[in-house]
Motif scaffolding. Structure first.
Motif, PDB file in Angstrom:
ATOM      1  N   ARG A  29       0.987  -1.308   0.242  1.00  0.00           N
ATOM      2  CA  ARG A  29      -0.002   0.147   0.002  1.00  0.00           C
ATOM      3  C   ARG A  29       0.998   1.171  -0.128  1.00  0.00           C
ATOM      4  N   ASP A  89      -7.130   2.602  -3.477  1.00  0.00           N
ATOM      5  CA  ASP A  89      -7.649   1.334  -2.883  1.00  0.00           C
ATOM      6  C   ASP A  89      -8.105   0.203  -3.681  1.00  0.00           C
ATOM      7  N   TRP A 129      -6.743  -3.461  -3.839  1.00  0.00           N
ATOM      8  CA  TRP A 129      -7.743  -4.761  -3.795  1.00  0.00           C
ATOM      9  C   TRP A 129      -7.350  -5.569  -4.987  1.00  0.00           C
TER      10      TRP A 129
END
Length: 122
Positions: free
Chosen positions: A24, A48, A52
């Protein structure tokens, strides 16, 4: 190594990062907040969703790694590069190329992905 080659390697490194926290952080550093990513298998927007998606690919293909394939080509804040994905030491069953565009801050704001080689579906 050119700036475009460094960028492409950072992109590949993000895809290969299996630690969620490190991945991340790398995504936040490499991609703009509103990055778009479109390929034949996915269409996502934002850091995000990119995180994912990469986590999902890693879950679906455990142990697979992505490597750069061929020459990285870039100009005018855009680059293209080939890659392949497979288990280390084996022929990679998946290959493709991506085109990325860069925002003014040098981060990737758009990814257009293409698949050149995929396994046959049963």
């Amino acid at each position: 190594m050119s700036e475009y080659e460094k960028l492409a390697q950072r992109y590949i490194d993000v895809w290969n990062e299996t630690d969620p926290t490190a991945r991340r952080a790398a995504i936040d550093a490499l991609f703009t907040e509103d990055v778009t990513f479109v390929d034949p298998m996915a269409a996502v927007r934002g850091q995000d969703e990119v995180d994912w998606m990469i986590g999902g690919v890693q879950s679906q293909f455990p142990g697979f790694v992505i490597t750069l394939l061929g020459t990285v080509d870039g100009h005018h804040a855009q680059a293209r590069f080939g890659w392949e994905m497979g288990l280390p030491g084996q022929e990679a069953p998946v290959a493709g190329f991506d085109v990325v565009t860069l925002a003014e801050d040098g981060r990737i704001d758009r990814v257009l992905g293409f698949l050149d080689r995929v396994p046959a579906q049963p």
